[in-house]
Design a protein around this motif. Structure first.
Motif, PDB file in Angstrom:
ATOM      1  N   MET A 282       0.812  -1.213   0.000  1.00 12.14           N
ATOM      2  CA  MET A 282       0.000   0.000   0.000  1.00 12.14           C
ATOM      3  C   MET A 282       0.847   1.266   0.000  1.00 12.14           C
ATOM      4  O   MET A 282       1.957   1.286   0.502  1.00 12.14           O
ATOM      5  CB  MET A 282      -0.886   0.021   1.238  1.00 12.14           C
ATOM      6  CG  MET A 282      -1.823  -1.163   1.324  1.00 12.14           C
ATOM      7  SD  MET A 282      -2.938  -1.194  -0.099  1.00 12.14           S
ATOM      8  CE  MET A 282      -4.272  -2.172   0.578  1.00 12.14           C
ATOM      9  N   THR A 284       0.512   5.567   1.006  1.00  6.86           N
ATOM     10  CA  THR A 284      -0.349   6.536   1.686  1.00  6.86           C
ATOM     11  C   THR A 284      -0.297   7.789   0.819  1.00  6.86           C
ATOM     12  O   THR A 284       0.662   7.989   0.081  1.00  6.86           O
ATOM     13  CB  THR A 284       0.183   6.852   3.101  1.00  6.86           C
ATOM     14  OG1 THR A 284       1.539   7.253   2.969  1.00  6.86           O
ATOM     15  CG2 THR A 284       0.102   5.647   4.009  1.00  6.86           C
ATOM     16  N   SER A 288      -2.938   6.290  -3.555  1.00  2.00           N
ATOM     17  CA  SER A 288      -3.330   5.212  -2.643  1.00  2.00           C
ATOM     18  C   SER A 288      -4.741   4.779  -3.030  1.00  2.00           C
ATOM     19  O   SER A 288      -5.409   5.446  -3.818  1.00  2.00           O
ATOM     20  CB  SER A 288      -3.268   5.705  -1.199  1.00  2.00           C
ATOM     21  OG  SER A 288      -4.089   6.850  -1.051  1.00  2.00           O
ATOM     22  N   PHE A 289      -5.187   3.652  -2.486  1.00  2.00           N
ATOM     23  CA  PHE A 289      -6.552   3.207  -2.760  1.00  2.00           C
ATOM     24  C   PHE A 289      -7.536   4.050  -1.952  1.00  2.00           C
ATOM     25  O   PHE A 289      -7.300   4.320  -0.775  1.00  2.00           O
ATOM     26  CB  PHE A 289      -6.715   1.729  -2.398  1.00  2.00           C
ATOM     27  CG  PHE A 289      -6.013   0.801  -3.363  1.00  2.00           C
ATOM     28  CD1 PHE A 289      -6.475   0.659  -4.669  1.00  2.00           C
ATOM     29  CD2 PHE A 289      -4.900   0.064  -2.961  1.00  2.00           C
ATOM     30  CE1 PHE A 289      -5.834  -0.203  -5.560  1.00  2.00           C
ATOM     31  CE2 PHE A 289      -4.261  -0.796  -3.844  1.00  2.00           C
ATOM     32  CZ  PHE A 289      -4.728  -0.928  -5.150  1.00  2.00           C
ATOM     33  N   GLU A 292      -9.318   1.184   1.076  1.00  2.00           N
ATOM     34  CA  GLU A 292      -8.381   0.076   1.248  1.00  2.00           C
ATOM     35  C   GLU A 292      -9.056  -1.191   1.710  1.00  2.00           C
ATOM     36  O   GLU A 292      -8.746  -2.292   1.231  1.00  2.00           O
ATOM     37  CB  GLU A 292      -7.300   0.460   2.268  1.00  2.00           C
ATOM     38  CG  GLU A 292      -6.318   1.450   1.707  1.00  2.00           C
ATOM     39  CD  GLU A 292      -5.175   1.743   2.659  1.00  2.00           C
ATOM     40  OE1 GLU A 292      -5.289   1.402   3.865  1.00  2.00           O
ATOM     41  OE2 GLU A 292      -4.168   2.297   2.191  1.00  2.00           O
ATOM     42  N   SER A 293      -9.984  -1.044   2.655  1.00  3.43           N
ATOM     43  CA  SER A 293     -10.575  -2.263   3.213  1.00  3.43           C
ATOM     44  C   SER A 293     -11.353  -3.019   2.143  1.00  3.43           C
ATOM     45  O   SER A 293     -11.351  -4.253   2.130  1.00  3.43           O
ATOM     46  CB  SER A 293     -11.445  -1.933   4.425  1.00  3.43           C
ATOM     47  OG  SER A 293     -12.450  -1.017   4.030  1.00  3.43           O
ATOM     48  N   VAL A 313      -0.531  -7.633   3.958  1.00  9.87           N
ATOM     49  CA  VAL A 313      -0.765  -6.226   3.649  1.00  9.87           C
ATOM     50  C   VAL A 313       0.364  -5.429   4.298  1.00  9.87           C
ATOM     51  O   VAL A 313       0.646  -5.599   5.487  1.00  9.87           O
ATOM     52  CB  VAL A 313      -2.127  -5.757   4.199  1.00  9.87           C
ATOM     53  CG1 VAL A 313      -2.339  -4.276   3.895  1.00  9.87           C
ATOM     54  CG2 VAL A 313      -3.254  -6.597   3.633  1.00  9.87           C
ATOM     55  N   TYR A 315       2.743  -1.543   4.276  1.00  9.83           N
ATOM     56  CA  TYR A 315       2.872  -0.141   3.850  1.00  9.83           C
ATOM     57  C   TYR A 315       4.330   0.148   3.546  1.00  9.83           C
ATOM     58  O   TYR A 315       5.196  -0.093   4.381  1.00  9.83           O
ATOM     59  CB  TYR A 315       2.354   0.798   4.947  1.00  9.83           C
ATOM     60  CG  TYR A 315       0.850   0.732   5.065  1.00  9.83           C
ATOM     61  CD1 TYR A 315       0.052   1.627   4.384  1.00  9.83           C
ATOM     62  CD2 TYR A 315       0.251  -0.279   5.808  1.00  9.83           C
ATOM     63  CE1 TYR A 315      -1.321   1.540   4.453  1.00  9.83           C
ATOM     64  CE2 TYR A 315      -1.133  -0.374   5.887  1.00  9.83           C
ATOM     65  CZ  TYR A 315      -1.912   0.543   5.201  1.00  9.83           C
ATOM     66  OH  TYR A 315      -3.267   0.456   5.263  1.00  9.83           O
ATOM     67  N   LYS A 413      -6.450   9.392  -6.399  1.00  9.63           N
ATOM     68  CA  LYS A 413      -6.566   8.133  -5.649  1.00  9.63           C
ATOM     69  C   LYS A 413      -7.238   7.105  -6.537  1.00  9.63           C
ATOM     70  O   LYS A 413      -7.811   7.424  -7.580  1.00  9.63           O
ATOM     71  CB  LYS A 413      -7.351   8.382  -4.376  1.00  9.63           C
ATOM     72  CG  LYS A 413      -6.593   9.330  -3.448  1.00  9.63           C
ATOM     73  CD  LYS A 413      -6.951   9.086  -2.003  1.00  9.63           C
ATOM     74  CE  LYS A 413      -6.060   9.928  -1.108  1.00  9.63           C
ATOM     75  NZ  LYS A 413      -6.130   9.476   0.265  1.00  9.63           N
TER      76      LYS A 413
END
Ligand SMILES: *[C@@H]1O[C@H](CO)[C@@H](O)[C@H](O)[C@H]1NC(C)=O
Ligand SMILES: *[C@@H]1O[C@H](CO)[C@@H](O)[C@H](O)[C@H]1NC(C)=O
Ligand SMILES: *[C@@H]1O[C@H](CO)[C@@H](O)[C@H](O)[C@H]1NC(C)=O
Ligand SMILES: *[C@@H]1O[C@H](CO)[C@@H](O)[C@H](O)[C@H]1NC(C)=O
Ligand SMILES: *[C@@H]1O[C@H](CO)[C@@H](O)[C@H](O)[C@H]1NC(C)=O
Ligand SMILES: *[C@@H]1O[C@H](CO)[C@@H](O)[C@H](O)[C@H]1NC(C)=O
Ligand SMILES: *[C@@H]1O[C@H](CO)[C@@H](O)[C@H](O)[C@H]1NC(C)=O
Ligand SMILES: *[C@@H]1O[C@H](CO)[C@@H](O)[C@H](O)[C@H]1NC(C)=O
Ligand SMILES: *[C@@H]1O[C@H](CO)[C@@H](O)[C@H](O)[C@H]1NC(C)=O
Ligand SMILES: *[C@@H]1O[C@H](CO)[C@@H](O)[C@H](O)[C@H]1NC(C)=O
Length: 454
Positions: A282, A284, A288-289, A292-293, A313, A315, A413
């Protein structure tokens, strides 16, 4: 020594012996042969002075040229480039383009550098000189020096890696010789820092310690610094064949794993089935997505359907270098938005997979640079499994295809499409599982325990 001087020298020895003999024979009176002897002695002295004055001339004829040659500003990266533009590169079949000093092509002269400007490379300069007649006030630095030209910077891990790859390729083909120091340039301006990731990787590759980046603090501004042996790179991996690139990334991976104590053993579960690591790497902030979840949920679901699959997962912003090396060593499928963190992909086992994600607008507006992770996948022997491009995103008031829109899209994003992501993940997982099963059967997975260079 010229033939003339040599003959004078030999003649002098002969005459000296003859004179000794004459003295021993107690011929104390001036012999008729004595006056030519004085004559020859004078000639020899003249000869010595001649050599001395010639070497003075050689010292003073060392000509410094600006490191950054503004005449080639619009061809900064082509051919001889604008950096040390009077020099041409050497290249062996499929190998890197480099310059080495001293060498045949430099007439066995060595490289000298002058100046420590960090804002304008045309104030720094270079020259070639013979080791016997270095310019006055020069300092000679012993050992091997790597001189790097980087058109971008040494902080971004992609651009930093591109700058050190050619040195690694040279190192493999030159008896694994390690550098004693690095001299870093950007547009001819000195740079004193590599980013932490690059420092760690470079240290791991060339002997375990942090690279010694020369700062020239000790030098007087106008005094030349000459290098006993120097290798200059200004074309990154340009011109290297696929095999040579793969060989280079193999060494980087291997050295990084050794220095981080990452086990190189094949990974199977208790039943002897291959373990498949799927990592969501991932970001930030920009790219970024958005949710995310939701993205994690989709990949989790597909991974759970495949025996041996493990979802991780992570970062990129808060992993140390060795944590990244370890993580990539356990990863077979790297799932990540477009961004520098993807550079880590070469640290996975060869033939591993990459799934990349872009925000809206990039395909049309971001230029060729957006394909760098396709390239590094190919260079390092990975499989780039394609990219997903978000069809929705920020609104641009100029119309979607206007170049000015890139500033709206650059840091956009990334959303998700559950149908697409699920199917894509399923396909890649199936392919990876098939390959890994075959590898286990063939017992052919990469499991070397020693690197190409020591
Ligand atoms: C240097 O050049 C000469 C002739 O051009 C050649 O015979 C020799 O092998 C070369 N030496 C190296 C080390 O390349
Ligand atoms: C060499 O250094 C001396 C002392 O710093 C200085 O006076 C002289 O000008 C220098 N020579 C050259 C050619 O720079
Ligand atoms: C990586 O770099 C950091 C920061 O420079 C340093 O503290 C650390 O010791 C390095 N680790 C390795 C394995 O070289
Ligand atoms: C460059 O050289 C000057 C003069 O010797 C010195 O004072 C300065 O610290 C040097 N600058 C850097 C960035 O090393
Ligand atoms: C790797 O292991 C060696 C010896 O066991 C140890 O000295 C070194 O600190 C370890 N390095 C890392 C990065 O864990
Ligand atoms: C993220 O996606 C999940 C599942 O689609 C949804 O339930 C949740 O509301 C979304 N979160 C946000 C902040 O949009
Ligand atoms: C790493 O950064 C992410 C995002 O900022 C955060 O959610 C996570 O808790 C951090 N992890 C650690 C171990 O600090
Ligand atoms: C990668 O895949 C190719 C083709 O399937 C295979 O020939 C090669 O041995 C594999 N490489 C490694 C290191 O597993
Ligand atoms: C999501 O992906 C599916 C499968 O590729 C496609 O048919 C569908 O149109 C996509 N949905 C959106 C909203 O783009
Ligand atoms: C496994 O071996 C077979 C037969 O030798 C070969 O065709 C295949 O490419 C190998 N697969 C891998 C993944 O190495």
């Amino acid at each position: 020594m010229s033939p003339f001087c040599l003959s004078i020298f030999l003649l002098t020895i002969f005459v000296a012996l003859f004179t000794l003999f004459q003295i021993q024979s107690l011929h104390t009176t001036t012999s008729p042969s004595f006056s030519p002897l004085i004559h020859r002695w004078q000639k020899l002295t003249t000869c010595n002075q001649e050599i001395k004055s010639l070497s003075e001339k050689l010292k003073e004829s060392v000509t410094f040229l600006p490191l950054k040659d503004l005449r080639y500003q619009d061809k900064a990266l082509q051919g001889h480039t604008w950096f040390m533009s009077s020099m041409y590169d050497t290249q062996e079949e499929g190998g890197v383009q480099y310059q080495q000093f001293p060498s045949n092509s430099s007439n066995f002269r060595i490289l000298c550098l002058k100046g420590n400007d960090t804002h304008d490379g045309s104030w720094n300069s270079y020259a070639l000189a013979w080791p016997e007649t270095l310019p006055s006030n020069a300092t000679l630095m012993k050992g091997l020096t790597f001189v790097s030209y980087n058109h971008y910077n040494y902080d971004n891990i992609w651009h930093g890696l591109s700058a050190i790859v050619p040195f690694v390729a040279w190192h493999i083909r030159n008896g694994c010789e390690n550098p004693n120091r690095w001299v870093l340039y950007h547009w001819g301006e000195l740079r004193f820092q590599m980013g932490a990731w690059l420092r760690n990787l470079t240290g791991a590759t060339f002997g375990g310690e942090e690279p010694n980046v020369e700062r020239f603090e000790w030098a007087n501004k106008n005094d030349p610094i000459c290098f006993e042996k120097a290798v200059v790179m200004r074309h990154n991996e340009g011109g290297m064949s696929r095999e040579r690139r793969i060989e280079t990334y193999d060494l980087l991976r291997c050295k990084a794993r050794v220095s981080c104590n990452v086990s190189l053993l094949q990974r199977v579960n208790e039943k002897g089935l291959p373990l498949i690591g799927m990592t969501l790497f991932m970001r930030t902030g920009p790219r970024s997505f958005k949710n995310e979840s939701a993205v994690i949920g989709i990949f989790e679901k597909e991974c759970a359907k495949v025996e041996g699959c493990k979802l991780m997962v992570a970062y990129s912003n808060n992993l140390t270098f060795c944590e990244q090396v370890k993580l990539m060593g356990m990863t077979d499928i790297l799932v990540s938005p477009h961004g520098a963190q993807l550079t880590n992909m070469f640290l996975m086992d060869r033939n591993s997979s990459v799934m990349e994600f872009f925000p809206k607008g990039w395909l049309k507006l971001a230029g060729v640079g957006q394909f760098v992770y396709h390239w590094i996948a190919s260079w390092s022997g990975m499989r780039h499994q394609g990219a997903w491009r978000d069809p929705t995103g920020d609104h641009c008031p100029f119309g979607e295809d206007d170049r000015r829109c890139m500033s709206f899209y650059k840091g956009g994003k990334i959303g998700f499409n559950e149908t697409y992501f699920s199917e894509w993940a399923r396909n890649v997982l199936t392919e990876v599982k098939t390959r890994k099963l075959e590898e286990v059967k063939n017992n052919s997975a990469a499991s070397t325990s020693s690197c190409a260079c020591g």
